[in-house]
Design a protein around this motif. Structure first.
Motif, PDB file in Angstrom:
ATOM      1  N   GLU A  28     -74.818 -42.877  81.989  1.00 28.69           N
ATOM      2  CA  GLU A  28     -75.680 -44.017  82.276  1.00 28.69           C
ATOM      3  C   GLU A  28     -75.110 -44.936  83.354  1.00 28.69           C
ATOM      4  O   GLU A  28     -75.836 -45.760  83.919  1.00 28.69           O
ATOM      5  CB  GLU A  28     -75.924 -44.838  81.006  1.00 28.69           C
ATOM      6  N   GLU A  29     -73.833 -44.826  83.655  1.00 27.63           N
ATOM      7  CA  GLU A  29     -73.213 -45.683  84.664  1.00 27.63           C
ATOM      8  C   GLU A  29     -73.531 -45.167  86.060  1.00 27.63           C
ATOM      9  O   GLU A  29     -73.722 -43.953  86.259  1.00 27.63           O
ATOM     10  CB  GLU A  29     -71.712 -45.767  84.432  1.00 27.63           C
ATOM     11  N   ASP A  30     -73.568 -46.058  87.035  1.00 23.06           N
ATOM     12  CA  ASP A  30     -73.946 -45.682  88.397  1.00 23.06           C
ATOM     13  C   ASP A  30     -72.747 -45.241  89.234  1.00 23.06           C
ATOM     14  O   ASP A  30     -72.798 -45.250  90.465  1.00 23.06           O
ATOM     15  CB  ASP A  30     -74.672 -46.837  89.085  1.00 23.06           C
ATOM     16  N   PHE A  31     -71.672 -44.884  88.596  1.00 22.90           N
ATOM     17  CA  PHE A  31     -70.489 -44.370  89.284  1.00 22.90           C
ATOM     18  C   PHE A  31     -69.812 -43.339  88.377  1.00 22.90           C
ATOM     19  O   PHE A  31     -70.134 -43.217  87.193  1.00 22.90           O
ATOM     20  CB  PHE A  31     -69.507 -45.497  89.624  1.00 22.90           C
ATOM     21  N   VAL A  32     -68.888 -42.605  88.957  1.00 18.29           N
ATOM     22  CA  VAL A  32     -68.064 -41.645  88.203  1.00 18.29           C
ATOM     23  C   VAL A  32     -66.629 -42.139  88.266  1.00 18.29           C
ATOM     24  O   VAL A  32     -66.148 -42.541  89.335  1.00 18.29           O
ATOM     25  CB  VAL A  32     -68.174 -40.226  88.795  1.00 18.29           C
ATOM     26  N   SER A  33     -65.950 -42.124  87.126  1.00 21.29           N
ATOM     27  CA  SER A  33     -64.567 -42.609  87.100  1.00 21.29           C
ATOM     28  C   SER A  33     -63.646 -41.589  86.443  1.00 21.29           C
ATOM     29  O   SER A  33     -64.067 -40.817  85.576  1.00 21.29           O
ATOM     30  CB  SER A  33     -64.465 -43.943  86.341  1.00 21.29           C
ATOM     31  N   VAL A  34     -62.400 -41.588  86.894  1.00 25.64           N
ATOM     32  CA  VAL A  34     -61.341 -40.786  86.281  1.00 25.64           C
ATOM     33  C   VAL A  34     -60.102 -41.658  86.159  1.00 25.64           C
ATOM     34  O   VAL A  34     -59.864 -42.539  86.999  1.00 25.64           O
ATOM     35  CB  VAL A  34     -61.018 -39.505  87.094  1.00 25.64           C
ATOM     36  N   HIS A  35     -59.332 -41.432  85.108  1.00 24.05           N
ATOM     37  CA  HIS A  35     -58.049 -42.115  84.923  1.00 24.05           C
ATOM     38  C   HIS A  35     -56.935 -41.101  85.197  1.00 24.05           C
ATOM     39  O   HIS A  35     -56.917 -40.017  84.602  1.00 24.05           O
ATOM     40  CB  HIS A  35     -57.919 -42.662  83.506  1.00 24.05           C
ATOM     41  N   ILE A  36     -56.030 -41.451  86.083  1.00 23.61           N
ATOM     42  CA  ILE A  36     -54.978 -40.532  86.527  1.00 23.61           C
ATOM     43  C   ILE A  36     -53.621 -41.148  86.233  1.00 23.61           C
ATOM     44  O   ILE A  36     -53.308 -42.245  86.711  1.00 23.61           O
ATOM     45  CB  ILE A  36     -55.109 -40.245  88.043  1.00 23.61           C
ATOM     46  N   ARG A  37     -52.832 -40.446  85.460  1.00 25.84           N
ATOM     47  CA  ARG A  37     -51.478 -40.905  85.162  1.00 25.84           C
ATOM     48  C   ARG A  37     -50.500 -40.274  86.142  1.00 25.84           C
ATOM     49  O   ARG A  37     -50.556 -39.066  86.397  1.00 25.84           O
ATOM     50  CB  ARG A  37     -51.084 -40.540  83.725  1.00 25.84           C
ATOM     51  N   THR A  38     -49.592 -41.059  86.679  1.00 22.73           N
ATOM     52  CA  THR A  38     -48.582 -40.543  87.602  1.00 22.73           C
ATOM     53  C   THR A  38     -47.552 -39.740  86.822  1.00 22.73           C
ATOM     54  O   THR A  38     -46.719 -40.293  86.106  1.00 22.73           O
ATOM     55  CB  THR A  38     -47.885 -41.694  88.351  1.00 22.73           C
ATOM     56  N   ALA A  39     -47.655 -38.404  86.945  1.00 30.45           N
ATOM     57  CA  ALA A  39     -46.773 -37.544  86.146  1.00 30.45           C
ATOM     58  C   ALA A  39     -46.200 -36.394  86.957  1.00 30.45           C
ATOM     59  O   ALA A  39     -45.578 -35.508  86.406  1.00 30.45           O
ATOM     60  CB  ALA A  39     -47.545 -36.991  84.941  1.00 30.45           C
ATOM     61  N   GLY A  40     -46.397 -36.377  88.255  1.00 30.96           N
ATOM     62  CA  GLY A  40     -45.893 -35.288  89.087  1.00 30.96           C
ATOM     63  C   GLY A  40     -45.929 -35.674  90.545  1.00 30.96           C
ATOM     64  O   GLY A  40     -46.316 -36.796  90.923  1.00 30.96           O
ATOM     65  N   ASN A  41     -45.533 -34.747  91.409  1.00 33.22           N
ATOM     66  CA  ASN A  41     -45.455 -35.049  92.838  1.00 33.22           C
ATOM     67  C   ASN A  41     -46.825 -35.379  93.419  1.00 33.22           C
ATOM     68  O   ASN A  41     -46.974 -36.307  94.217  1.00 33.22           O
ATOM     69  CB  ASN A  41     -44.846 -33.857  93.588  1.00 33.22           C
ATOM     70  N   TRP A  42     -47.844 -34.598  93.019  1.00 36.75           N
ATOM     71  CA  TRP A  42     -49.168 -34.796  93.599  1.00 36.75           C
ATOM     72  C   TRP A  42     -49.768 -36.129  93.155  1.00 36.75           C
ATOM     73  O   TRP A  42     -50.292 -36.885  93.986  1.00 36.75           O
ATOM     74  CB  TRP A  42     -50.084 -33.637  93.192  1.00 36.75           C
ATOM     75  N   THR A  43     -49.714 -36.431  91.865  1.00 38.81           N
ATOM     76  CA  THR A  43     -50.284 -37.697  91.380  1.00 38.81           C
ATOM     77  C   THR A  43     -49.510 -38.897  91.918  1.00 38.81           C
ATOM     78  O   THR A  43     -50.087 -39.959  92.178  1.00 38.81           O
ATOM     79  CB  THR A  43     -50.291 -37.723  89.845  1.00 38.81           C
ATOM     80  N   LYS A  44     -48.197 -38.717  92.108  1.00 42.25           N
ATOM     81  CA  LYS A  44     -47.403 -39.799  92.708  1.00 42.25           C
ATOM     82  C   LYS A  44     -47.826 -40.046  94.153  1.00 42.25           C
ATOM     83  O   LYS A  44     -47.992 -41.206  94.580  1.00 42.25           O
ATOM     84  CB  LYS A  44     -45.915 -39.437  92.655  1.00 42.25           C
ATOM     85  N   SER A  45     -48.062 -38.965  94.890  1.00 49.10           N
ATOM     86  CA  SER A  45     -48.508 -39.106  96.285  1.00 49.10           C
ATOM     87  C   SER A  45     -49.898 -39.733  96.340  1.00 49.10           C
ATOM     88  O   SER A  45     -50.177 -40.554  97.226  1.00 49.10           O
ATOM     89  CB  SER A  45     -48.530 -37.730  96.970  1.00 49.10           C
ATOM     90  N   LEU A  46     -50.773 -39.361  95.393  1.00 48.46           N
ATOM     91  CA  LEU A  46     -52.119 -39.935  95.365  1.00 48.46           C
ATOM     92  C   LEU A  46     -52.063 -41.436  95.098  1.00 48.46           C
ATOM     93  O   LEU A  46     -52.788 -42.221  95.741  1.00 48.46           O
ATOM     94  CB  LEU A  46     -52.959 -39.235  94.290  1.00 48.46           C
ATOM     95  N   THR A  47     -51.214 -41.841  94.165  1.00 48.26           N
ATOM     96  CA  THR A  47     -51.062 -43.271  93.875  1.00 48.26           C
ATOM     97  C   THR A  47     -50.578 -44.029  95.100  1.00 48.26           C
ATOM     98  O   THR A  47     -51.066 -45.136  95.401  1.00 48.26           O
ATOM     99  CB  THR A  47     -50.073 -43.465  92.712  1.00 48.26           C
ATOM    100  N   GLU A  48     -49.644 -43.450  95.837  1.00 47.59           N
ATOM    101  CA  GLU A  48     -49.127 -44.095  97.046  1.00 47.59           C
ATOM    102  C   GLU A  48     -50.208 -44.198  98.128  1.00 47.59           C
ATOM    103  O   GLU A  48     -50.234 -45.160  98.899  1.00 47.59           O
ATOM    104  CB  GLU A  48     -47.920 -43.317  97.574  1.00 47.59           C
ATOM    105  N   LYS A  49     -51.104 -43.204  98.177  1.00 47.02           N
ATOM    106  CA  LYS A  49     -52.173 -43.222  99.177  1.00 47.02           C
ATOM    107  C   LYS A  49     -53.123 -44.406  98.966  1.00 47.02           C
ATOM    108  O   LYS A  49     -53.727 -44.898  99.925  1.00 47.02           O
ATOM    109  CB  LYS A  49     -52.958 -41.910  99.136  1.00 47.02           C
ATOM    110  N   PHE A  50     -53.260 -44.838  97.721  1.00 43.79           N
ATOM    111  CA  PHE A  50     -54.188 -45.919  97.407  1.00 43.79           C
ATOM    112  C   PHE A  50     -53.511 -47.295  97.354  1.00 43.79           C
ATOM    113  O   PHE A  50     -54.136 -48.270  96.943  1.00 43.79           O
ATOM    114  CB  PHE A  50     -54.896 -45.642  96.079  1.00 43.79           C
TER     115      PHE A  50
END
Length: 578
Positions: free
Chosen positions: A360-382
């Motif tokens: 029902e929401e007008d957006f899509v959301s995901v919760h991402i925990r920093t637990a590896g190299n890729w998620t750490k790099s993604l967090t830094e990108k934002f």
């Protein structure tokens, strides 16, 4: 070991593994049947009588293992066609009316990666057998040059009669040399070496250590399957395995004993003629390759579609929440997941994340925990958001065990830490559409955390649920547990114990300290008056460590077994897999 323990173990085996093992057993039987059928076909075939005279049953072994190799290569791509599996998950519930059988069938598709691994192991096994058989065959075809005045020596010199009478593809090789050059001068020899190298790299890079620590190596090595399949199609095109074409004019069962009188004896006036066997691998691979190409085209097209980042929220415990919108994306249903790619980190690397927003929401959301190299790099990108926004690719949504959550009379949702994400969308959807799912009468929500900072992720959502569902008495019961705490936190709890709301979550229901006693809670669920007739089906959905899953599974089986004749309540366990 007591009788009850043995009985519980058998029940666990039946629930956990019996159906999967039956499917694997059928797959194994097909492999064995194909192997034995092909082995005895070549062992008894008159067309390959003279070739068997040179290499014995090395021919039968090689051809039988090749057939099983083709069969498993036909299967290997199907479990990783995510869109195909999603289509099956969508169609099956509408074709199967019996709920238990439907759930059982869908759960089998949740084991698709496990089946993919089993097929991969089978490909390695049949490849070893095939390579070993052909090494023996090659040595025999070289050694036959040292035979004199025998059937094998006559067969080896048949090429002097005519090219159609050639049965030994290496009849001109010097037997005193190494002979490896002769093998590598053939299409099967070159492609066979490439196939072995590709298989070795793919297999060695598929270990859990490589997948978790060096995902890029795993991803790129796995895509050597393209080279593997091309070489497999080319492998048999040269037709080195030669079959006799004139068995009616030259019966090998008779003429093999009269090899000195070929061309003279009335029964063997015609010399044997041979032709190369046709390649069959392409027949096995066309269908799965076609499906996989469609799969990859769909993923590629989706990845190119523009993803609009609406918001980036930084939560405690190294968790970020991404909110985005995608124009042509199918609306994710509660519990489903998507694959996410960041082009500036890795252009080909996809990672799965559960959708935490409601349809029902007008957006899509995901919760991402920093637990590896890729998620750490993604967090830094934002970190520079909204000034610098990295480009994201989205693929999905795809189905999960939580798809079945609204097909029960009651559900128990158990999440540990970030494992709560599959149930966030479900709870939001329940709040937004309270009358849409008439069957669901009870929701029991458990969230087990080891730090109070985790509560910040969904505390606001839980507070809204508490307000919106206040009129639906006994519909939602939520239990939040804290497993680790400091002395300072305990003093804060004692000082604020009389407050109307919990100090950590802001909810009217207070946080529990320790771990949940599911035995007592499940018994209370059984004893509750649900004001309904007939059997109650309760789905237990869990996303957390293996110990928690096993605990709940044992409990479900134990209760179902104990109350099978005295109570009309049945518990069904569903666990999240990625």
């Amino acid at each position: 070991m007591s009788y009850q323990s043995i009985r519980l173990w058998l029940r666990l085996f039946i629930v956990n593994d019996l159906t999967t093992i039956l499917i694997l057993f059928i797959w194994l039987l097909i492999n064995i049947a194909l192997f034995l059928g092909q082995f005895f076909n070549y062992h008894q075939s008159r067309s390959y009588f003279y070739l068997r005279a040179l290499i014995h049953d090395g021919l039968s072994l090689a051809r039988a293992s090749a057939l099983c190799l083709n069969f498993n290569c036909f299967l290997i791509l199907l479990p990783v066609c995510r869109n195909l599996l999603s289509l099956i998950r969508y169609v099956l519930p509408r074709c199967i009316t019996q709920s238990r059988f439907r759930r059982l069938t869908i759960r089998l598709f949740d084991q698709h990666i496990g089946f993919h691994r089993c097929v991969g192991y089978a490909i390695c096994f049949w490849s070893l057998l095939h390579v070993g058989a052909h090494i023996y065959n090659y040595e025999r075809l070289i050694d036959v040059h040292n035979d004199y005045q025998s059937l094998s020596s006559v067969l080896n010199l048949l090429y002097l009669q005519s090219s159609e009478s050639q049965v030994n593809p290496f009849d001109r090789v010097n037997p005193n040399g190494l002979g490896v050059g002769a093998m590598l001068s053939t299409t099967p020899g070159v492609t066979g070496v490439i196939l072995c190298v590709c298989l070795l790299v793919i297999f060695s890079s598929s270990t859990a250590l490589i997948r978790r620590s060096f995902y890029e190596i795993f991803w790129f090595a796995h895509h050597l399957f393209v080279v593997f399949f091309i070489c497999l199609i080319l492998h048999g095109l040269q037709g080195l395995i030669r079959a006799q074409t004139n068995v009616d004019q030259h019966n090998p069962n008779i003429c093999a004993l009269l090899y000195r009188e070929w061309g003279v004896n009335p029964q063997c006036l015609v010399y044997p003629k041979f032709t190369g066997s046709q390649a069959t691998s392409w027949m096995w691979l066309c269908a799965p390759l076609f499906l996989y190409v469609i799969e990859r085209v769909l993923r590629f097209v989706r990845s190119l579609q523009n993803t609009e980042i609406l918001d980036v929220i930084r939560h405690e415990s190294s968790v970020i929440e991404l909110r985005f919108r995608k124009k042509f994306m199918t609306k994710p249903q509660p519990g489903q997941y998507i694959y996410l790619k960041c082009f500036s980190i890795a252009k080909f690397e996809w990672h799965p994340f559960t959708v935490t927003s409601a349809p029902e929401e007008d957006f899509v959301s995901v919760h991402i925990r920093t637990a590896g190299n890729w998620t750490k790099s993604l967090t830094e990108k934002f970190l520079m958001y909204p000034q610098d926004i990295p480009r994201l690719g989205i693929d999905g949504p795809y189905g999960s065990p939580a798809d079945d959550v609204f097909n029960y009379d009651g559900v128990v949702l158990v999440g540990a830490g970030i494992g709560v994400t599959p149930y966030a969308a479900i709870l939001k959807h329940i709040r937004s559409s309270q009358s849409s799912h008439t069957r669901l009468r009870r929701v029991y929500f458990y969230w087990i955390c080891n730090t109070t900072s985790c509560y910040e992720w969904f505390a606001e959502m839980l507070q809204q649920l508490e307000r919106d569902l206040r009129d639906r008495r006994n519909f939602l019961t939520y239990n939040i547990y804290l497993t680790q705490w400091s002395m300072g936190q305990m003093r804060a709890v004692i000082q604020n114990n009389n407050d109307d709301r919990d100090i950590w979550t802001g909810l009217e229901s207070k946080t529990h300290y320790g771990r949940p006693n599911f035995d007592v809670d499940f018994q209370a669920m059984i004893n509750e008056d649900w004001q309904m007739n007939g059997k109650r089906e309760i789905g237990v959905f869990v996303c957390g460590p293996k110990q928690l899953v096993k605990q709940l599974q044992r409990l479900c089986i134990k209760i179902n077994d104990h109350h099978s004749s005295t109570n009309q309540v049945q518990f069904y366990l569903n666990k999240e897999n990625f």
